[in-house]
Design an enzyme around this catalytic site. Structure first.
Site, PDB file in Angstrom:
ATOM      1  N   THR A 102     -68.642  42.588  50.251  1.00 15.49           N
ATOM      2  CA  THR A 102     -66.942  42.872  49.756  1.00 15.49           C
ATOM      3  C   THR A 102     -66.342  43.532  50.202  1.00 15.49           C
ATOM      4  O   THR A 102     -65.389  42.355  50.790  1.00 15.49           O
ATOM      5  CB  THR A 102     -66.947  43.139  48.297  1.00 15.49           C
ATOM      6  OG1 THR A 102     -68.670  42.926  47.894  1.00 15.49           O
ATOM      7  CG2 THR A 102     -65.954  43.014  47.605  1.00 15.49           C
TER       8      THR A 102
ATOM      9  N   ASN B 204     -69.846  47.483  53.460  1.00 14.54           N
ATOM     10  CA  ASN B 204     -69.157  48.981  51.998  1.00 14.54           C
ATOM     11  C   ASN B 204     -69.644  50.505  52.010  1.00 14.54           C
ATOM     12  O   ASN B 204     -69.236  51.031  51.640  1.00 14.54           O
ATOM     13  CB  ASN B 204     -69.845  48.192  50.671  1.00 14.54           C
ATOM     14  CG  ASN B 204     -69.278  46.885  50.377  1.00 14.54           C
ATOM     15  OD1 ASN B 204     -68.438  46.409  50.475  1.00 14.54           O
ATOM     16  ND2 ASN B 204     -69.724  46.305  49.312  1.00 14.54           N
TER      17      ASN B 204
ATOM     18  N   LEU C 178     -67.662  53.390  48.327  1.00 10.38           N
ATOM     19  CA  LEU C 178     -65.951  52.391  48.434  1.00 10.38           C
ATOM     20  C   LEU C 178     -66.251  53.726  46.859  1.00 10.38           C
ATOM     21  O   LEU C 178     -65.006  53.735  46.189  1.00 10.38           O
ATOM     22  CB  LEU C 178     -66.782  50.769  46.866  1.00 10.38           C
ATOM     23  CG  LEU C 178     -67.375  49.925  47.808  1.00 10.38           C
ATOM     24  CD1 LEU C 178     -67.598  48.244  47.560  1.00 10.38           C
ATOM     25  CD2 LEU C 178     -66.271  49.388  49.474  1.00 10.38           C
TER      26      LEU C 178
ATOM     27  N   LYS D 240     -62.250  56.533  51.666  1.00  7.74           N
ATOM     28  CA  LYS D 240     -62.351  55.179  51.408  1.00  7.74           C
ATOM     29  C   LYS D 240     -60.480  55.115  51.908  1.00  7.74           C
ATOM     30  O   LYS D 240     -60.371  54.345  52.347  1.00  7.74           O
ATOM     31  CB  LYS D 240     -62.617  54.624  50.009  1.00  7.74           C
ATOM     32  CG  LYS D 240     -62.206  52.796  49.687  1.00  7.74           C
ATOM     33  CD  LYS D 240     -62.485  52.360  48.619  1.00  7.74           C
ATOM     34  CE  LYS D 240     -61.499  52.768  47.423  1.00  7.74           C
ATOM     35  NZ  LYS D 240     -61.871  51.967  46.262  1.00  7.74           N
TER      36      LYS D 240
ATOM     37  N   TYR E  22     -56.462  50.822  42.682  1.00 10.28           N
ATOM     38  CA  TYR E  22     -58.429  50.167  42.430  1.00 10.28           C
ATOM     39  C   TYR E  22     -58.411  50.686  41.361  1.00 10.28           C
ATOM     40  O   TYR E  22     -58.832  52.381  40.970  1.00 10.28           O
ATOM     41  CB  TYR E  22     -59.051  49.669  43.415  1.00 10.28           C
ATOM     42  CG  TYR E  22     -60.399  49.162  42.346  1.00 10.28           C
ATOM     43  CD1 TYR E  22     -60.138  47.520  42.825  1.00 10.28           C
ATOM     44  CD2 TYR E  22     -61.721  49.651  42.236  1.00 10.28           C
ATOM     45  CE1 TYR E  22     -60.801  47.293  41.692  1.00 10.28           C
ATOM     46  CE2 TYR E  22     -62.588  49.082  41.984  1.00 10.28           C
ATOM     47  CZ  TYR E  22     -62.505  47.951  41.326  1.00 10.28           C
ATOM     48  OH  TYR E  22     -63.175  47.001  40.840  1.00 10.28           O
TER      49      TYR E  22
ATOM     50  N   HIS F 299     -76.399  40.653  47.814  1.00 10.48           N
ATOM     51  CA  HIS F 299     -75.924  39.333  48.877  1.00 10.48           C
ATOM     52  C   HIS F 299     -75.840  40.471  50.073  1.00 10.48           C
ATOM     53  O   HIS F 299     -76.135  41.499  50.401  1.00 10.48           O
ATOM     54  CB  HIS F 299     -74.285  38.605  48.325  1.00 10.48           C
ATOM     55  CG  HIS F 299     -73.610  40.234  48.023  1.00 10.48           C
ATOM     56  ND1 HIS F 299     -72.633  40.571  48.597  1.00 10.48           N
ATOM     57  CD2 HIS F 299     -73.381  40.539  47.061  1.00 10.48           C
ATOM     58  CE1 HIS F 299     -72.350  42.493  48.175  1.00 10.48           C
ATOM     59  NE2 HIS F 299     -72.839  41.643  46.709  1.00 10.48           N
TER      60      HIS F 299
ATOM     61  N   ASP G 245     -72.365  38.940  78.989  1.00 13.05           N
ATOM     62  CA  ASP G 245     -72.119  39.964  78.130  1.00 13.05           C
ATOM     63  C   ASP G 245     -72.897  41.017  78.594  1.00 13.05           C
ATOM     64  O   ASP G 245     -73.588  41.695  77.252  1.00 13.05           O
ATOM     65  CB  ASP G 245     -72.018  39.149  77.090  1.00 13.05           C
ATOM     66  CG  ASP G 245     -71.149  39.890  75.739  1.00 13.05           C
ATOM     67  OD1 ASP G 245     -70.132  40.394  75.827  1.00 13.05           O
ATOM     68  OD2 ASP G 245     -71.596  40.018  74.536  1.00 13.05           O
TER      69      ASP G 245
ATOM     70  N   ASP H 140     -71.379  44.070  78.021  1.00 14.99           N
ATOM     71  CA  ASP H 140     -70.686  45.593  76.719  1.00 14.99           C
ATOM     72  C   ASP H 140     -70.584  44.776  75.554  1.00 14.99           C
ATOM     73  O   ASP H 140     -70.294  44.834  74.780  1.00 14.99           O
ATOM     74  CB  ASP H 140     -69.108  45.440  77.530  1.00 14.99           C
ATOM     75  CG  ASP H 140     -68.324  44.472  76.898  1.00 14.99           C
ATOM     76  OD1 ASP H 140     -69.015  42.985  77.062  1.00 14.99           O
ATOM     77  OD2 ASP H 140     -66.419  44.714  77.656  1.00 14.99           O
TER      78      ASP H 140
ATOM     79  N   ASP I 180     -67.544  39.241  80.806  1.00 19.29           N
ATOM     80  CA  ASP I 180     -66.625  40.293  80.985  1.00 19.29           C
ATOM     81  C   ASP I 180     -66.191  40.046  82.593  1.00 19.29           C
ATOM     82  O   ASP I 180     -65.917  38.878  82.950  1.00 19.29           O
ATOM     83  CB  ASP I 180     -68.134  40.536  81.353  1.00 19.29           C
ATOM     84  CG  ASP I 180     -68.515  41.537  80.632  1.00 19.29           C
ATOM     85  OD1 ASP I 180     -68.687  41.361  79.391  1.00 19.29           O
ATOM     86  OD2 ASP I 180     -69.983  41.372  80.705  1.00 19.29           O
TER      87      ASP I 180
END
Length: 906
Positions: A238, A259, A272, A277, A322, A517, A781, A783, A789
């Site tokens: 999320t 999260n 969260l 947060k 929130y 998820h 690549d 790094d 690079d």
């Protein structure tokens, strides 16, 4: 503010005693007095009945009069209209102390004498935000959240659907679907506002399956612009995805990688439910409300991850901290109220967030009646928004983006991996559980970087047949995930099969038998919702899938903002808009490109190749090309234009051969890319080209170009970018692919993959697609940031083998391009189709657990796992493709950013 139970603006208000009863009327007291006079004469009359007192009739008349008077008074002060008509309804009587055959005050519940409609008439309107036919014309009460009274328009407190229910006007969903060619805005709106509306956990498949039960969202889909699948970022959680949507950044770039996360430099943990947060240090990048603020555009956010945090010292002009207990309807009404603010206070950009259907999906799983109910609920809420916009005259003005952050998968307790099964003592490690699990030592930050993650990854690899998890050191994760370049991402991560999760032990698992998820963002059940509706969006358009990082640039275009730097490809969503705002262009070539004629003299390369395979004199003749030859070679080998070099200060030779074209780096002493076309009926020869090399006299000779350099190395060898066995021009043309300008350092374990790709898969793909164009090359690549690079980083990571400095690629890329129309060949495509891969170059194949397996059982699966966007290849190589095509750049960006969804999730 009027108290509950009082009717505003209608007649005198009656006082009440402290005990809640009505005060006695003086008039009633005087009228009741005669009752006292009549009691004694009545009793005397009854005792004197036998004597037939002459006053009896007078007494009876008096008693009768008193009875009549009592009845009248009771009707007036007690029963009121019920005398004339029996009252069985609470309509107009809610919370009044009136007595009838049923009551409508709060006490009736305990007394058990409520009218039958007490609940729907008096109680439900205190928490229901809509009208129904029964409520129309109701008495206004302040405790009702909205009114269906006849004068609610005057008092501006009507329920959103008052007009459609009580005045028989059409609701938004009942109106015909029309194309909004030009914005139809109220006079006080200079330009259309934009609303970003998130339905958390709305799996893309929900709309495919249950669209018939969702009339409002289905109408938005049919009347606006829609994609069957919007691809979230990995991990599909999320907070990371909501923040990616508003920044256009990968989680590794904006810092919100999950999260729950730990930062070893801050030595702090984010969740969260923690106060951490609200610490701005966690949030990187520039969310769109900050972008808007910098450009003097106001924003209002009713919940969005990060919107209640001072990022860069800035908060939205209007925002809410929130609070998940706030009713969804209240959130929608608040945004509608913000849209009615004076122009100097009114935001131009809005966000709105609902927790459903995610909450129901977690509790009951994605395939459940509860999720269907949640979907119907959010559909009604979206309808409430659209009706509200219609009442404000904004339904054909505001641009709405209806979106979700991720999908939902069904969990199973039987599909959970527990590391303690393999590790035994796990007291020294902590695992962030789930489908995108990560591991770190418990002793942090002291041992965070020094812990032996590599040994642990090796110990957990290939432990059992058909293992459902793969441990990865994060540099080896599929590059398309962009999940490596952050200290908050632990060095050891786990990739899980569809529907599988991982935890340290059973006591630490969650979402065992419910919905979850976080899995691979290409899994079909992780795909998210996207619908664009409003005057800016095309009418009735369905587009190919795209990533949610592209939405930030899209919103900036809608709002007239200049985007902050981000990971999206600005202009790739132009096809969603009626009138695109931004016109992208190809990047400028930065490298130094030159032709390299034959200069060197031949040397012994230490190879043991049969002389008949490489007759040197004939070979040299093949490289003497005319201008006409070169034109033909370009048409055949790079039909869509040669790759442009974006590497600054990089010196590249363009080498032409009969069958392929090479961009050779004089700085790295190896090819950056090779391009060739494999037609449908082309065949591979069966000649053995092992230990065969031919010195390319156009480039400087290096020890790494000799067969002898690799002979004593058990793991490192060389590989050909263009396969020597492909010989499509003529039987008399010898394989130019044996040139030293066509080889790259390659682990012998990777040669297994490379040979199977060339000898088997490319032939099959060419046959299936009526020919393919192939561009391949090395990737550096070190790094692991997904970008090419610098020469400085390359120099730092070169190795010395046999007293010779050598640069070993971290990956290899392949870009395959064919025609959308299978009747066309790659040389005459009207429209293109592409697939790209970035394969890790490792000294072993432990990733695929290849022991005892044939290549046919694992190589193609490995390619699928490491599939990438063409854009990913461009970023990691410093190349730019398709620059000679006639399509607009925005159309080419669509092609480059495309990725297919993994539809099989067995």
């Amino acid at each position: 503010m009027e108290r509950d139970g009082d009717q505003a603006g209608h007649g005198p208000r009656h006082g009440s005693a402290g005990n809640g009863r009505e005060l006695e009327s003086p008039a009633a007291a005087s009228l009741l007095a005669p009752m006292d006079l009549g009691e004694e004469p009545l009793e005397k009359a009854e005792r004197a009945r036998p004597a037939k007192d002459p006053n009896t009739y007078k007494v009876l008349s008096l008693v009768l009069s008193v009875c009549v008077l009592t009845t009248i008074l009771g009707c007036i002060f007690g029963l009121k209209p019920s005398c004339a008509k029996e009252v069985k309804s609470c309509k107009g009587r809610c919370f009044e102390r009136t007595f009838s055959n049923c009551r409508c005050d709060a006490a009736c519940v305990s007394l058990g004498n409520c009218c039958l409609d007490f609940q729907e008439t008096c109680v439900e309107p205190t928490h229901i935000w809509t009208c129904n036919k029964f409520r129309c014309g109701e008495k206004r009460l302040s405790r009702f959240v909205c009114s269906c009274a006849d004068d609610c328009k005057t008092h501006n407190d009507c329920c959103i659907n008052y007009s459609s229910v009580c005045q028989d006007k059409k609701s938004w969903v009942e109106e015909t679907c029309e194309s909004i060619d030009t914005p139809e805005c109220p006079a006080e709106f200079e330009s259309p506002p934009t609303l970003l509306f998130s339905l958390d956990g709305f799996r893309a498949e929900y709309l495919h399956t249950w669209g018939g039960l969702l009339p409002v969202i289905s109408k938005l889909k049919n009347c606006g612009t829609y994609t069957k699948n919007m691809r979230p970022m990995y991990p599909t959680k999320t907070f990371p995805n909501h923040y990616s949507i508003v920044t256009g950044l990968y989680p590794e770039s904006h810092g919100i990688i999950d999260n729950k996360m730990y930062d070893p430099k801050m030595n702090a943990s984010f969740s969260l439910k923690s106060k951490e947060k609200f610490n701005p240090l966690w949030y990187k990048g520039q969310p769109i409300w900050v972008t808007a603020n910098h450009q003097e555009v106001k924003s209002g956010t009713y919940f969005w991850p990060g919107s209640d945090v001072e990022i860069d010292g800035i908060l939205p002009d209007i925002y809410k901290v929130y609070n998940g207990s706030v009713p969804f309807e209240e959130r929608i009404l608040a945004v509608l109220e913000w849209l009615q603010l004076p122009s100097h206070e009114r935001p131009h950009f809005y966000t709105l967030y609902l927790e459903e259907p995610d909450s129901s999906g977690h509790s009951h799983g994605p395939v459940s009646s509860e999720v269907i109910k949640a979907l119907q609920k959010v559909d009604r809420l979206v309808g409430m928004l659209m009706d509200g916009l219609k009442d404000l005259g904004l339904d054909k003005c505001l641009n709405l983006i209806l979106i979700s952050d991720h999908g939902m998968e069904q969990g199973s307790c039987k599909k959970y991996v527990y590391l303690n099964k393999y590790l035994g003592d796990v007291n020294n490690v902590k695992v962030v559980y789930g489908p995108a699990a990560r591991l770190r030592p418990t002793d942090v930050p002291e041992t965070y970087y020094s812990f032996n993650y590599e040994a642990l990854a090796k110990n957990l690899s290939c432990r059992e047949p058909n293992q459902h998890f793969r441990p990865y050191l994060k540099p080896f994760l599929p590059k398309r995930l962009h999940f490596a370049k952050s200290d908050r991402i632990e060095p050891l991560t786990f990739y899980l099969d569809p529907q599988w999760q991982l935890a340290l032990n059973p006591s630490e698992r969650k979402y065992c038998g419910s919905g979850f998820h976080g899995s691979d963002n290409l899994f079909s059940n992780m795909q998210a919702l996207f619908i664009g509706y409003g005057p800016a969006f095309k009418h009735g358009a369905e587009v190919d899938s795209f990533e949610n990082i592209e939405v930030y640039n899209l919103m900036c275009d809608l709002l007239g903002l200049i985007p902050a730097p981000n990971n999206g490809s600005h202009g790739s969503l132009n096809h969603l808009l009626k009138k695109p705002i931004y016109n992208p262009s190809h990047p400028k070539e930065e490298g130094f490109l030159s032709q390299c004629p034959i200069k060197s003299t031949s040397n012994d390369l230490g190879c043991t190749c049969d002389p008949w395979i490489v007759p040197i004199k004939d070979f040299e003749k093949q490289l003497n090309l005319t201008t006409e030859d070169v034109d033909d070679i370009y048409h055949m080998t790079v039909p869509y234009g040669r790759p442009r070099i974006l590497l600054k200060q990089h010196h590249v030779c363009l080498l032409q051969q009969q069958q392929f074209l090479t961009g050779y780096s004089l700085d790295l002493l190896m090819p950056l890319w090779a391009s060739y076309t494999f037609l449908r009926n082309d065949q591979f020869s069966r000649d053995d080209f092992s230990n065969c090399l031919y010195q390319d006299l156009r480039i400087p000779l290096s020890p790494v170009h000799k067969c002898s350099y690799y002979k004593s190395n058990s793991k490192l060898s060389y590989g050909f970018l263009t396969p020597p066995r492909l010989n499509r021009v003529s039987n008399h043309i010898y394989s130019e692919a044996l040139l030293t300008s066509n080889i790259v350092p390659m682990y012998q374990s990777f040669q297994v993959i490379w040979h199977y790709l060339h000898d088997t898969l490319l032939q099959r793909y060419a046959h299936e697609r009526n020919g393919i164009n192939v561009v391949s090359g090395p990737v550096f690549d070190f790094d692991y940031d997904g970008r090419y690079d610098s020469l400085e980083i390359l120099k730092q990571n070169s190795r010395v083998i046999r007293s010779q400095e050598i640069l070993i690629p971290t990956h290899f890329f392949i870009v395959l391009t064919s025609c959308k129309q299978l009747s066309e060949t790659p040389l005459e495509c009207s429209a293109l189709e592409s697939s790209a891969y970035i394969l890790p170059h490792r000294p072993d194949n432990i990733e695929s657990c290849t022991h005892g397996k044939r290549e046919s059982s694992w190589v193609e699966e490995l390619l699928t796992l490491h599939r990438a966007r063409v854009t990913d290849v461009e970023l990691i190589t410093g190349l730019s493709f398709y620059q000679d095509r006639q399509e607009s750049v925005s159309e080419l960006l669509r092609l480059k950013t495309h990725l297919p969804i993994f539809s099989q999730e067995d």
